[in-house]
Design a protein around this motif. Structure first.
Motif, PDB file in Angstrom:
ATOM      1  N   LYS A 156      25.709  38.710  35.652  1.00  0.00           N
ATOM      2  CA  LYS A 156      24.866  37.958  36.482  1.00  0.00           C
ATOM      3  C   LYS A 156      24.647  38.754  38.082  1.00  0.00           C
ATOM      4  O   LYS A 156      24.310  38.193  38.877  1.00  0.00           O
ATOM      5  N   ASN A 157      24.836  40.014  37.888  1.00  0.00           N
ATOM      6  CA  ASN A 157      24.710  40.978  38.969  1.00  0.00           C
ATOM      7  C   ASN A 157      25.768  40.873  40.288  1.00  0.00           C
ATOM      8  O   ASN A 157      25.170  41.165  41.142  1.00  0.00           O
ATOM      9  N   ASP A 158      26.696  40.084  39.990  1.00  0.00           N
ATOM     10  CA  ASP A 158      27.572  39.768  41.012  1.00  0.00           C
ATOM     11  C   ASP A 158      28.673  40.793  40.848  1.00  0.00           C
ATOM     12  O   ASP A 158      29.838  40.536  40.467  1.00  0.00           O
ATOM     13  N   THR A 159      28.481  42.111  41.348  1.00  0.00           N
ATOM     14  CA  THR A 159      29.481  43.131  41.110  1.00  0.00           C
ATOM     15  C   THR A 159      30.617  43.048  42.030  1.00  0.00           C
ATOM     16  O   THR A 159      31.801  43.204  41.638  1.00  0.00           O
ATOM     17  N   LYS A 160      30.468  42.530  43.260  1.00  0.00           N
ATOM     18  CA  LYS A 160      31.340  42.316  44.129  1.00  0.00           C
ATOM     19  C   LYS A 160      32.484  41.421  43.555  1.00  0.00           C
ATOM     20  O   LYS A 160      33.648  41.502  43.594  1.00  0.00           O
TER      21      LYS A 160
END
Length: 579
Positions: free
Chosen positions: A333-337
């Motif tokens: 979901k592109n929430d790398t943090k």
């Protein structure tokens, strides 16, 4: 002698006497002091003297770890920390309750998911608040008399002498024929604990001749699943669910059978149905998350892993898998943090080399799935360097994840080596080999991958066949040495491990007890159990191994006949040793 007890409110409780309640040990678990006092007074009114109290789940676990209680009255909602279901679950997992112990779950919680969740860990009664003294004592009295049929096996159970406990069940059946079914069920459970699945199977089959008990069919299904008869197990679990759609354990077992058959979407669907019926199980939500991730259903995986993390915070079933799985979801979901935060928590709460390695693999996959190919490549390079400096390889699932990442970031030799390692160690697992082939296909190495798989399978088969040939021709010492070297080469190959353990045992049966060989055989079997718990052959070999331990009152071991027909060649055929 039976009689009638009159409660403080004047309500009669039939047959409350006839039990010496004063000598029993009681534990009351509730976060409200007023409720604890109310329950304590109710118990004191029937003569109870030894009453302990806990105001939290953690305090309850401390007390349960110190003493075997006869009766536990536990509230479901215990405020911050473990809830009543988690206390009961941990008590079951840690064997802190004896068979005759009574566990009454007391709660104002009426929701289906709460009741189903608690029911999975089998409290003896679930009492809805508000409760009166009369209701409490009536339920306690009723359950108490039912459970005391197991009292005679408590000592053997505490000693973990499950075979003796199973024999004592037979004696109790002779004395209490009206409780025969409950005792037979307990006997089958004890036989499984003792590593005697064949004897447990006989008990289940005998019961099923008389009546279709779902728990007996489920027990039989588990034995068949552990023995590799996946189709037969699958049909048994489907039959149980058809008879009782609330038999949750059958859903979990059915999903496991479907996974082993390579039917991943079906397995995910079964787990999703089970999670809707009873969502408060950490292992089920973890399995559902992994199954959803495997088939690419990110939304379902996220829901399952989030639930798993929430309910697992105070559970004995909490593991690192949900954190790694949720990190993968965040990467997608592109929430790398958030993914990196979860990986940091995983390494903090579950320290160790394996978790560090798995976290590094997951980190690389997160970067790759979120489109940060530069960092993904850097993770891949670090893993490749780790592989070059270490001859040992992690377990199969981690090897496959590493190979997937390394192919994705453009590395070729290291993932090929990892996948060949996986094939050599699982050369007869058709579902896994198919998965490996798909990874090769995705890396555009379809034909080359097929050849590599064939070569790795052949290497493993020839290695095992040579060991069996040495054993069959009576060259036992050479066979033991060959299989020892084979284990070094293929440390997770189940057939090689089993055959190696069998040869070590046979060597001691023929040549006499040897401490070093005993330790070696025990180590091999413990490794087998860590890879695939519950294997029938494992239990059989452990029993053979235990029989070899010299007794002080017995003559030295030696000259025992071979247990012929227990060795398998690469084709799965039985082989007998030379005379």
């Amino acid at each position: 002698m039976a009689g009638t007890y009159i409660t403080a409110s004047g309500a009669p409780v039939p047959e409350i006497s006839g039990v010496d309640w004063s000598e029993k040990r009681y534990l009351i678990v509730d976060d409200f002091v007023g409720i604890r006092q109310l329950l304590r007074e109710s118990l004191r009114n029937i003569g109870a003297r030894h009453i302990d109290q806990a105001s939290s789940g953690g305090e309850a676990m401390t007390l349960l770890g110190r003493m075997h209680y006869d009766v536990v009255l536990c509230d479901f909602n215990l405020g911050e920390g473990k809830n009543g279901q988690q206390v009961l679950e941990e008590a079951r997992v840690r064997n802190l309750m004896v068979p005759s112990s009574v566990w009454l779950m007391v709660s104002a919680e009426k929701s289906v998911e709460a009741v189903m969740g608690a029911a999975e860990h089998q409290p003896d009664a679930y009492i809805i608040k508000p409760i009166t003294e009369g209701v409490l004592l009536t339920r306690l009295n009723r359950v108490w008399h039912k459970k005391q049929v197991f009292h005679g096996i408590d000592a053997a159970y505490i000693d973990k002498d499950y075979l003796r406990a199973a024999r004592l069940c037979d004696e109790q059946i002779a004395r209490h024929p009206v409780h025969e079914i409950d005792l037979m069920r307990m006997k089958a459970t004890l036989l499984l604990k003792a590593g005697e699945p064949d004897k447990a199977r006989v008990v289940y089959e005998k019961l099923l001749e008389e009546r279709e008990y779902n728990w007996a069919r489920a027990g039989l299904g588990k034995i068949r699943l552990a023995n590799g008869d996946h189709e037969a197990a699958l049909q048994m679990f489907q039959g149980v669910i058809a008879e009782n759609r609330f038999y949750i354990d059958a859903y979990d077992q059915l999903a496991a059978a479907l996974e082993l058959l390579g039917r991943h979407e079906d397995a995910c669907g079964v787990l999703e149905r089970a999670a809707k019926l009873s969502p408060n199980s950490v292992p089920r939500q973890r399995s559902l998350g992994n199954a959803a991730l495997r088939i690419g259903n990110v939304q379902l995986a996220e829901h399952a892993f989030r639930k798993c993390l929430a309910i697992g915070e105070y559970s004995i079933r909490r593991t690192v898998d949900a954190y790694l799985g949720m990190a993968r979801v965040c990467g997608m979901k592109n929430d790398t943090k958030e993914a990196l935060r979860l990986l940091a928590v995983a390494q903090r709460d579950f320290p160790g080399d394996l978790v560090e390695l798995r976290s590094k693999v997951t980190e690389g996959l997160v970067y790759h799935e979120s489109g940060d190919f530069r960092r993904a490549r850097k993770s891949g390079d670090q893993l490749e360097a780790m592989l070059e400096g270490e001859s040992r390889r992690p377990h199969t699932a981690t090897c496959i994840e590493m190979a997937t990442l390394l192919f994705a970031v453009g590395v070729k030799e290291a993932p090929v080596e990892l996948l060949c390692h996986v094939v050599r160690n699982n050369h007869d697992n058709a579902v896994l080999l198919d998965e490996v082939q798909k990874i090769f296909d995705k890396a555009r190495m379809g034909e080359e991958g097929a050849e590599l798989i064939a070569a790795a399978r052949k290497e493993a088969a020839e290695m095992m066949n040579e060991g069996v040939l040495l054993w069959k021709t009576g060259r036992l010492a050479e066979a033991v040495a060959w299989m020892r070297a084979s284990r070094e080469r293929l440390p997770d190959n189940m057939r090689i491990l089993f055959n190696s353990a069998q040869m070590l045992i046979t060597h001691m049966q023929q040549q006499g007890y040897d401490e070093e060989l005993m330790i070696e055989a025990n180590g091999v079997l413990m490794h087998v159990d860590s890879l695939a718990p519950g294997q029938q052959r494992f239990a059989q070999l452990v029993e053979q191994l235990q029989e070899l331990i010299p007794r002080r009152d017995a003559p030295a071991a030696g000259g025992v006949d071979d247990p012929a027909g227990t060795m398998e060649d690469a084709a799965g055929g039985k082989a007998a040793p030379a005379a």
